[in-house]
Design an enzyme around this catalytic site. Structure first.
Site: not given
Ligand code: ATP
Length: 329
Positions: A14, A75, A106, A129, A131, A133, A175
């Site tokens: 995000g 994503r 994360d 982020t 969040d 978190d 979330r």
């Molecule tokens: P936010 O906190 O804003 O949601 P985030 O980085 O946690 O941000 P995610 O959608 O969980 O957002 O992850 C972003 C991208 O990172 C995913 O679309 C994917 O490409 C990659 N990713 C997330 N988790 C994994 C994983 N376990 N293994 C490999 N790639 C991952």
């Protein structure tokens, strides 16, 4: 010390206000150390699609005050697979990249960890982020701006809630994490903040609202994190309405939605972005990998990707929830 000469930089997950400050800091700090930056567009998807190019220090002028991320974010399901990551690694190798800086949450940093383990890149994460978190930093980039946005919106809702003696359920983002709801609630003097980390029940929420009116308050505002356990603000409002003794309550719902992600970053998010971007490049130069740079008690700290998702900060969160309860009278 390492002999990194070219790094890849991406924003992922995000978007969050202040990401651009971190982008600028990484590019400029790398430039100052004689390191080139390859900017990857649209997160891991751009890595897989080879959507990347050299970015120089001048190209990051005039972006500090902009919300969102100039690199774009996405994503990517393909990156979750070993084949997708292998394709990304091939493209990075073809560009001569030896270090990677990922700005994201994360999930994004977990993806970075896999890239480091499977393909031997030096990878540093920056917490971006709304969040808030992640362990390993007091605040994540974007959180401060998002709370301020929610706070200003709730201030406005408060004006009308107060005039009409209404009870408002205001849904904010989060979330899996209640930090945004909690800080928005504390900063607006809300009656309660309902967060995913704590089980709530309708009877208790109803009681809190009655108590607040008994204390001669003219209105009530309950901030609800979207991921709290009762199903969100709409569902809770409906359940409260359907209970006994609520005939005289004028209940309304407001969902702040995506506006919370946008807007010009606050001073705090700009400074945090600058500091962590600079520290990420230094971490690569120092030979570090598989860690997130964060700021705790004003100091830069490095936390392994494997230790980012802990519940250790929940104790601090519950202290704040209790404080909020004490003050809401
Ligand atoms: P936010 O906190 O804003 O949601 P985030 O980085 O946690 O941000 P995610 O959608 O969980 O957002 O992850 C972003 C991208 O990172 C995913 O679309 C994917 O490409 C990659 N990713 C997330 N988790 C994994 C994983 N376990 N293994 C490999 N790639 C991952």
């Amino acid at each position: 010390m390492s002999d990194i000469s070219r790094i890849a930089l991406l924003t992922s997950g995000g978007d969050a206000p202040g990401m651009n400050a971190a982008v600028r800091a990484v590019v400029r700090s790398a430039d100052a150390k004689g390191i080139e930056t390859i900017a990857v567009s649209n997160g891991y998807q751009g890595m897989i699609e080879n959507n990347m190019r050299l970015m120089d220090a001048r190209e990051v002028s005039g972006i500090l005050h902009l919300g969102g991320t100039i690199l774009g974010t996405a994503r990517s399901d393909a990156f979750r697979t070993p084949e997708g990551r292998a394709k990304a690694a091939d493209n990075l190798n073809a560009q001569g990249v030896d270090g990677i800086v990922i700005i994201g949450g994360d999930g994004s940093l977990t993806g970075g960890q896999k890239l480091a383990e499977e393909h031997n890149f030096h990878v540093i994460g920056i917490p971006g982020t709304i969040d808030n978190d992640l362990s390993g930093t007091d605040f994540t980039i974007g959180f401060d701006t998002a709370v301020n946005t929610a706070m200003e919106a709730i201030d406005k809702i408060r004006d009308t809630a107060s005039s009409h003696h209404r009870t408002f359920f205001v849904e904010v983002m989060g979330r899996h994490a209640g930090w945004l709801a909690l800080y928005a609630g504390i900063s607006t003097g809300a009656t309660a903040a309902l967060i995913p980390e704590r089980e709530d029940d309708i009877a208790h929420i109803r009681e809190r609202i009655f108590e607040s009116f008994k204390l001669n308050k003219r209105f009530s505002i309950i901030v609800v994190a979207e991921g709290e356990n009762l199903g969100g603000a709409e569902a809770i409002a409906e359940m409260v309405k359907n209970g006994e003794g609520t005939e005289n309550l004028d209940i309304r719902v407001a969902n702040l939605g995506h506006m919370q992600r946008g807007g010009s970053p606050s001073m705090r998010d700009r400074v945090l972005g600058a500091r962590l971007g600079d520290a990420a490049v230094q971490a690569l130069v120092d030979g570090k990998t598989g860690v997130m740079v964060g700021e705790r008690y004003h100091q830069i700290v490095h936390t392994p990707f494997t230790r980012l998702k802990t519940t250790e900060r929940n104790a601090d969160m519950f202290d704040l929830v209790e404080m909020m309860d004490r003050l809401a009278r």
